[in-house]
Each structure stands twice: as C-alpha cells, then as structure tokens.
Design an enzyme around this catalytic site. Structure first.
Site, PDB file in Angstrom:
ATOM      1  N   GLU A  37       0.843  -1.106  -0.001  1.00  0.00           N
ATOM      2  CA  GLU A  37      -0.022  -0.073  -0.214  1.00  0.00           C
ATOM      3  C   GLU A  37       0.918   1.297  -0.063  1.00  0.00           C
ATOM      4  OE1 GLU A  37      -0.697  -2.617   1.843  1.00  0.00           O
ATOM      5  OE2 GLU A  37      -2.680  -3.114   1.665  1.00  0.00           O
TER       6      GLU A  37
ATOM      7  N   HIS B  65      -9.746  -4.231  11.194  1.00  0.00           N
ATOM      8  CA  HIS B  65     -10.538  -4.031   9.991  1.00  0.00           C
ATOM      9  C   HIS B  65     -11.866  -3.282  10.300  1.00  0.00           C
ATOM     10  CE1 HIS B  65      -7.851  -7.254   8.747  1.00  0.00           C
ATOM     11  NE2 HIS B  65      -8.410  -7.424   7.533  1.00  0.00           N
TER      12      HIS B  65
HETATM   13  C1  TPP Z   1      -2.099  -4.195   4.666  1.00  0.00           C
HETATM   14  C2  TPP Z   1      -3.099  -5.342   4.199  1.00  0.00           C
HETATM   15  N1  TPP Z   1      -3.307  -5.265   2.777  1.00  0.00           N
HETATM   16  C3  TPP Z   1      -4.191  -5.969   2.489  1.00  0.00           C
HETATM   17  C4  TPP Z   1      -4.905  -6.709   3.196  1.00  0.00           C
HETATM   18  C5  TPP Z   1      -6.049  -7.883   2.695  1.00  0.00           C
HETATM   19  N2  TPP Z   1      -5.575  -9.268   2.787  1.00  0.00           N
HETATM   20  C6  TPP Z   1      -5.387  -9.852   3.645  1.00  0.00           C
HETATM   21  S1  TPP Z   1      -4.599 -11.437   3.269  1.00  0.00           S
HETATM   22  C7  TPP Z   1      -4.285 -10.987   1.720  1.00  0.00           C
HETATM   23  C8  TPP Z   1      -3.390 -11.865   1.009  1.00  0.00           C
HETATM   24  C9  TPP Z   1      -2.282 -12.293   1.622  1.00  0.00           C
HETATM   25  O1  TPP Z   1      -1.608 -13.128   0.813  1.00  0.00           O
HETATM   26  P1  TPP Z   1      -0.262 -14.115   1.578  1.00  0.00           P
HETATM   27  O2  TPP Z   1       0.644 -13.034   2.388  1.00  0.00           O
HETATM   28  O3  TPP Z   1       0.559 -14.736   0.208  1.00  0.00           O
HETATM   29  O4  TPP Z   1      -0.838 -14.840   2.544  1.00  0.00           O
HETATM   30  P2  TPP Z   1      -1.859 -16.044   2.635  1.00  0.00           P
HETATM   31  O5  TPP Z   1      -3.449 -15.608   2.584  1.00  0.00           O
HETATM   32  O6  TPP Z   1      -1.610 -16.822   1.166  1.00  0.00           O
HETATM   33  O7  TPP Z   1      -1.602 -17.110   3.902  1.00  0.00           O
HETATM   34  C10 TPP Z   1      -4.578  -9.397   1.791  1.00  0.00           C
HETATM   35  C11 TPP Z   1      -4.581  -8.833   0.337  1.00  0.00           C
HETATM   36  C12 TPP Z   1      -4.597  -6.631   4.597  1.00  0.00           C
HETATM   37  N3  TPP Z   1      -5.220  -7.588   5.389  1.00  0.00           N
HETATM   38  N4  TPP Z   1      -3.666  -5.992   5.196  1.00  0.00           N
END
Ligand code: TPP
Ligand code: MG
Lengths: 458, 336
Positions: free
Chosen positions: A191, A260
């Site tokens: 972000e 959130h």
């Molecule tokens: C700063 C932030 N940006 C976006 C999100 C929304 N979000 C939650 S999980 C996620 C994907 C994360 O993927 P990864 O790091 O690969 O972990 P996984 O879910 O595959 O375990 C997103 C975009 C968030 N929680 N926090």
C-alpha cells in the site's frame, strides 16, 4: 449416524443463495474435501466441499432452487455401512425452519431497511420528471469509474485484486475487460508503495484512482496520502497539483474485528489539502465519485462495505455530477435536525420514520462531504429546528460530530436552545463478539434516543 | 496458472516412532480443526473473516518441533494451525472463533487476532506484513535481555512484498537478531499468483542484499521442514543473526471463506491434494516403515475427532462475553 448437510453461508453477508448444481448424486461416496455442489451467493458462484465422509443418501434441495436459506438442510450423508433408505424425507418446511443466527445478517437486514423511500428527496437537486434505475451501490461506483475512464484517457485504476479478481468487493467488476491491463492494474500488497506511485503518476500527468481493499490498509500508506498528496501543492507554491482519488470501503464491515473496522472520516478530515467524501446512496455516490475523479486535488473517497449490495434509485441523467463540499437535506422536518454521513444517513432516515410515528418531525441531512464541511446547510436547518443530533461511525473524541458542534457557533448556531447530541461509536477498538459489536456501533435506535433527549419538553 | 507446488521428492529418513506419530497427530488435529471451523462458519457460528490453514500443516508442525521453552511465535491472520502447534487449547481457539467468553481473547479478538502469553504466541495479526517487524522486535528483546531464545516470524508470499518486511530484514541482519523468517509460499496472495505479484519469485533470495541466508524448503514434507528448521534455529540461536526459510506449500481452500477461487483450476488443487498431501505423505512413510499400522493411525484419527468435537461443543456452549467486557482492556491502570 446420518449427518445433515446444511446450506452454508459463504460470506459474512449471505442470507440465502441458489443451489446451482449438484456434483454428486444420491448413492455417491463422498470424502472430506470433495466438492459436492455449487451455490450462487450474493457475490459469486462457490463450491461446497464435504466436511464429513460417507455416502450421499438423499438430496433434499434439487439443483436450480433459488432462495435457499443459510442453514437449511440440503442433503443427508450416511456413514459407511449405514442404510441410506433409513433416512426419512424431511418436512416441507425445513427450508424455512432454520433461520440464520449470525450477527452479519442482522446488520445487513438493518442496512436493507435504509433503502430510500423517496428518490427525489435523496437527491433534491434532480430536475422534475427525471426517471430512475434501481442500481446497487457497487455497480453505481463502477459505472462512475467506467464513465470517467471513457471520457479521459489519463484516468486509470490501481489496487490489490482490482483487475483479474474483479475487485475484492467487486466494485471494479468488468473494468479490466473494457479497459485492459494498462488502465486496470493489479498491484502487489504494498500500500505504501502504490499510494506513493499513484502520487508520482499524478504529478506526471495522470489521474489515478487508487483502490484500497479497505481503508484500514491505507494506514500503511497514510504518509503518502498526507505528506505527499495533500501538501505538495502548497509546498511547491502552487506548481504541483495532485489529481488523485484514494477510494475503498471505510468503517466497520461485519464482525471482522478491531484492525479491519475503522472510520477514517475524522482522520482525513483533519488535513488541509485533502477533500474527503463519504456518500450514502448510489445516486449521489456515483455523482460524487465522478466529481472526485475530475477534481484537480487529492480526494479521499470513503465507501461502505455494508452498503455495496444495497439497491438505490440512480437518476437516468447523462453525466450527472454533484459538487464536493455540499450537503443535502434529504428529508424535511421541523423539530430536530439529524446529520450523518455514509451508512449513518440510512439510520438517520430510519430514525426519522420512527420519530414521525411518535409525533416528532425530523429533518435529515446527508453530509456527503467531510471536508469541506457544509456548515451552511447544517446551520440553516438547525436554526429552523433548534435541535441537532449528529451520527458517525467513528469515535466521539476529536470526531466529525464535535467539529460540527464547534463549527456551529462560529457560524451563528448559538441561538440553539437545546443541547446538541452526538451518536458515535463507543470509545473502544471494535470487538469481534456479536453482542459487543452490536453494543459498540451506533444505529437507528441510538439516533432516536438522542433525538428524543434533545426534544425533551418540546 | 501458477506452477504446481514442488514435485514430490520426499525426504526418507528413518522415522522414530514417537516423533513420527506426534507429527501425524499434530497435522491431523490442525486439518480436522480447520474443517470443523469451516463448517461452523457455514452454519453462521463463526463470522467475519476465517482463513483456513488446510494443506499447509507440515510447515508449522515441522517448525514448532525445532523450538524450545521460551521461543516466540508470531504470524498473520491464517493462524489457527499455529496456535494449535503452539500447544494452545483447541477449546480456547475455537471459542474465540465463535466470539465467546471462553476464547483466548475472551471473544474480543476473533479469528485473526488471538494471543497467548503463556504459550509465547504473539498473534494473530490482521494487517498483512505487520507481524514481521514485530517478530523482529521480539528477537531484539531476546538479545537485549541476554536470552538465547529465538522468534519465528511466519508470513505469506504476498506479505513478502510489504516494505516493512525489508526494513525489518535490514535491522535484523545489522544487529544480528535471533529471528527466523518463515515465508509460507502457498503460491497465491488472495487471487494473485506469485508470478503476478513478485519480480523475484524465489522468495528465499529476498534476503540477499541484506546478507541474510535463505533456503527453499518442501513445505509439504514435515521432515524436510524440520531439517531446515533445525539448521535455521541453530544459526539464529548461536548469535549469527536472522535466517530465511521459504516454505513451498499450498492452501486447498479459498483465501477466506468467501473466496470463490476462480483464479486457479480445480485440477491444480486436486493434483496437489492427491499427490503431495503432507498428511498422506507422512502416513505412507509410517506404514511403509512399519512404525504403525493403518489401524493404529485410525485410532489416532478417532481421538482427534473427539478432541475437535469437544472444542466445537465448548465453543458453542460458552456464553457470549459479558457486556461489561466492552469497556475493559482499553488501557492499563498506571501503577501507583
Ligand atoms: C496491509 C493489508 N493489505 C491488504 C490486506 C487484505 N489481505 C488479507 S490477506 C491478503 C493476501 C495475503 O496473501 P499472502 O501473504 O500470500 O498470505 P496467505 O493468505 O496466502 O496465507 C490480503 C490482500 C490486509 N489484511 N492488510
Ligand atoms: Mg500466499
């Protein structure tokens, strides 16, 4: 032992869905993890996986059935060795019997009640004789972006999951198909990086729309929003304008917990050099987003996840825009003025209805913009009603309501003869537990109570 | 489509009975717990976001086996498995998922925000990447206080793109902090495959410019995880600074419960599940080496089912938090 397979809730806001397809038939063996059916929810088609293993003994809801309530029994699974024929057919009423228990549905139901009754009032500036089309908020926002992207080649959208996934909340649905990957850009989860990149792109002559999956994640990027986007025009002696829109859902969703669920209206509203918009209904949201995209300044555009799926009347007007910084009186009244923004406007409309039944005539103002704040409209109304209630999803301390209360006297609100009241979120991080979340967030009932309190002895 | 997870190349050590059965039990507990959580979500008993760990069990199981008393653990929102692996009570975890008084945060945190000081589990964080500097800070405290404890900071492939991760890497290496960065590369960040979100897709190399050693590990093989984990933990514990382990793994379910997962083919999931499942893989080795029979394992399965059922029952019977709880825990009183 036979196990009932229930219609699952696949999103926090789902109440019912369509059982689109059975992928297993009666008599089929099923293992945990097997996909047994497809259902269509309010947002998408989803696969239902088996949790237990056994034999699919009976299918109770045939494929193609619409409006299947969450938690209704859709099939029965027997464990190995069990006699499938022993499973008795369910009573007809089973589909209705089990009512959803989760809080989200309650919240959504409340939100649904906020749909405007009189379209002409929600947008008082619309010319007479205008026709309306029922549109859900998420589609109205999408249309606003699409229209502006057609109009101006320099407008592009960027954010996490905005393109191929079609938006985490489907607000950018089909934009990729129409405008292609050059103008609809999926970003990594960075972000701070892509907000800053957006600011640079704006300096470079583009008009970025930066989507934050939710504004909670914009806290990663708040330095670029405030230090770079908001201040550079001033610091450069007027040379470097930053035409950019930061948009996404703001405030509480449904049981997603403290990290959130925050309302950032007061946070951004504090900052000179920013414009801050927080619309309620789909018609004004669309018109304001179009204005935001055209604005030569950085605009923080705060949407609300719990409103995305609600339907409103959107005027069939070509290129309809609304001025940022102008509030709207959306219900006329004489006894008390109710002021809100975003989801709180719906609650205020609801409260006005309840108050009317008790003989109190409430005027409702949709703030629309947090900065600039339209004190004139508020003062005019409050001078007439002499009583003022403000509602916000943010905390009271240093909040929007406090600013309105303080801004009032400076602009001639001192003739007010009753105490003003604020209806905010309680001063705690938003709890997860359903009962505590309910207690914490303001609703129509709280506005009614506050209105009655200021009308005491009327 | 993303390239499929590491092809099957299981380590085939001679298994010790106790150890093998413990891993089996721990992984099955996570799997069954998560399936049940998914079911309770479908019934509306768990709300909000719920991110299941199914498919990734070997990572946390193998890594936790490398730790000793006092070592710390921190992760993101896909945290249920980590808590069970930290020996937290399944009842308390499930009751937090249902938002009840019996939950680890007394219902106030939810699925993504759970903690246990007693078990040195520092969350449960909803903001992608935030746990990485925090985990680095836990390691800082270990060094500062002269403890020989290490911290495991788990995060996803998507989180590996957050700027604060690299700010943390730099400090950890500069100050030789005892932290192991465990990247759980399950090939997707929500709907975005690694190829679409990372310029360098071999994430274990992300520490190179900070002089942090990194290694790719078959995260579907608990023994491979354990072996790599021991090396990394030894490195950090002996004062040589941070280490990066990139676990190649896979999540079977959607990102969260409301993810229709249209960005990958059903066959991709099925293929990994039928050829590279961490639990099935271990089971095969156990049976092949005559460590235990299918029947013995079935008996463990049954035991686990009972534990999970008990946790689910508890999570539904436990009352909602007392309304007075709304106002507690905002600030601590200042000691006089
Ligand atoms: C700063 C932030 N940006 C976006 C999100 C929304 N979000 C939650 S999980 C996620 C994907 C994360 O993927 P990864 O790091 O690969 O972990 P996984 O879910 O595959 O375990 C997103 C975009 C968030 N929680 N926090
Ligand atoms: Mg991932």
């Amino acid at each position: 032992m036979a196990v009932d397979i229930l219609m699952p809730a696949l999103s926090p806001t789902m109440e019912e869905g369509t059982l689109a397809k059975w992928l297993k038939g009666e008599g089929d063996k099923v293992e945990a993890g097997d996909v047994i059916a497809e259902i269509e929810t309010d947002k998408a088609t989803m696969e239902v996986e088996a949790v237990d293993e056994g034999t699919l003994a009976k299918i109770l809801i045939p494929e193609g059935t619409e409006g299947v309530k969450v938690n209704a029994v859709i099939a029965v699974l027997t464990e190995d060795g069990e006699d499938a024929s022993a499973v008795s057919a369910p009573a007809e009423s089973d589909v209705e019997k089990v009512t959803p228990v989760a809080e989200p549905e309650v919240l959504e139901a409340q939100a649904a009640a906020d749909a405007p009754a009189a379209p002409a009032l929600t947008n008082p500036d619309i010319p007479e004789g205008t026709t309306f089309t029922k549109t859900v908020l998420r589609d109205a926002l999408r249309d606003a972006m699409a229209e502006e992207m057609r109009r101006d080649e320099t407008v592009f959208v960027m954010g996490e999951e905005v393109a191929e996934y079609q938006g985490a909340y489907k607000v950018t649905r089909e934009l990729l198909q129409e405008f292609g990957p050059r103008r609809v850009v999926d970003t990594p989860i960075t972000e701070h990086g892509f907000a800053g990149l957006g600011v640079g792109a704006a300096f470079g002559g583009l008009r970025p729309i930066v989507e934050f999956m939710t504004f909670n994640f914009a806290m990663q990027a708040i330095d670029q929003i405030i230090n770079s986007a908001a201040k550079t025009l001033y610091m450069s002696g007027g040379q470097m304008g930053c035409p950019i829109v930061f948009r996404g859902p703001n405030a509480a969703a449904s049981r997603v917990g403290a990290q959130h669920s925050q309302d950032y209206a007061a946070w951004y509203g504090h900052v000179p050099g920013l414009k801050v918009v927080a619309p309620w209904d789909a018609g004004s949201a669309k018109a304001l987003l179009k204005s935001a995209i055209r604005d030569p300044n950085p605009v923080v555009f705060l949407e609300h996840e719990l409103l995305y799926g609600l339907e409103y009347d959107v005027p069939d007007l070509e290129d309809y825009t609304l001025p940022i910084g102008k509030a709207a009186v959306i219900r006329k009244g004489t006894d008390v003025t109710l002021v809100g923004y975003s989801r709180m406007v719906g609650f205020a409309m609801d409260a006005a209805e309840q108050l009317a039944a008790e003989g109190i005539s409430a005027e409702v103002i949709d703030l629309r913009s947090i900065r600039p704040l339209d004190m004139d409209t508020i003062v005019q109304s409050a001078m007439k009603t002499n009583r003022l209630v403000t509602a916000e999803e943010g905390w009271k301390h240093m909040g929007v309501g406090g600013e309105i209360d303080a801004g009032g006297p400076e602009q001639g609100l001192d003739s007010l003869d009753a105490p003003r009241m604020r209806v905010p979120q309680n001063e705690v991080p938003l709890p997860y537990a359903g009962n505590l979340e309910d207690m914490s967030l303001p609703n129509a009932g709280d506005i009614v109570a506050a209105a009655k309190a200021v009308c005491e002895g009327m | 489509m993303a390239k499929a997870a590491t092809p099957k190349r299981r380590s085939s050590p001679k298994l010790k009975k106790d150890e093998a059965l413990k891993y089996y039990r721990d992984m099955v507990l996570i799997r069954r717990f998560e399936e049940r959580a998914g079911q309770l979500y479908g019934m509306g008993k768990i709300a909000g976001f719920c991110h299941l760990y199914i498919g990734q069990e070997a990572v946390v199981t193998g890594m936790q086996a490398c730790l000793k008393e006092g070592d710390q653990v921190i992760t993101g929102y896909r945290d249920h498995g980590h808590m069970l692996a930290c020996d937290m009570d399944p009842r308390g975890v499930m009751a937090e998922l249902t938002g009840r008084a019996g939950g680890y945060s007394r219902g106030k945190g939810g699925s993504m925000h759970m903690f246990s000081r007693e078990k040195n589990f520092f969350g449960g964080h909803g903001i992608v990447g935030a746990q990485v500097p925090i985990g680095t800070g836990l390691a800082f405290s270990n060094k500062y206080l002269g403890k020989d404890n290490v911290c495991l900071a788990y995060f996803g492939d998507g989180a590996a793109n957050q700027g604060q991760v690299y700010e943390a890497f730099n400090m950890a290496s500069l100050w030789e902090l005892p932290v192991i960065y465990v990247i759980e590369n399950n090939m997707y960040a929500m709907g975005t495959s690694v190829e679409r979100h990372a310029s360098e897709t071999e994430l274990y190399k992300r520490g190179i410019s900070f002089e942090i050693a990194g290694e790719e590990v078959d995260g579907m093989d608990v023994y491979a995880v354990k072996k790599a984990g021991e090396k990394a933990v030894k490195h950090a514990r002996s004062g040589r600074g941070p280490y990066i382990l990139e676990m190649k793994t896979y999540r079977y379910r959607g990102h969260s419960m409301s993810d229709p997962a249209k960005y990958r083919k059903r066959e991709e999931v099925d293929d990994i599940r039928s050829h590279n499942d961490p639990i099935d893989g271990l089971k095969e080795q156990i049976v092949a080496q005559n460590i235990a029979s299918e029947e013995d394992l079935k008996a463990i399965d049954k035991e686990i089912r009972a534990i999970v059922k008990d946790a689910a029952d508890f999570s539904l019977e436990s009352p909602e938090p007392d309304p007075a709880e709304l106002w507690t825990d905002v600030l601590l009183p200042v000691e006089a």
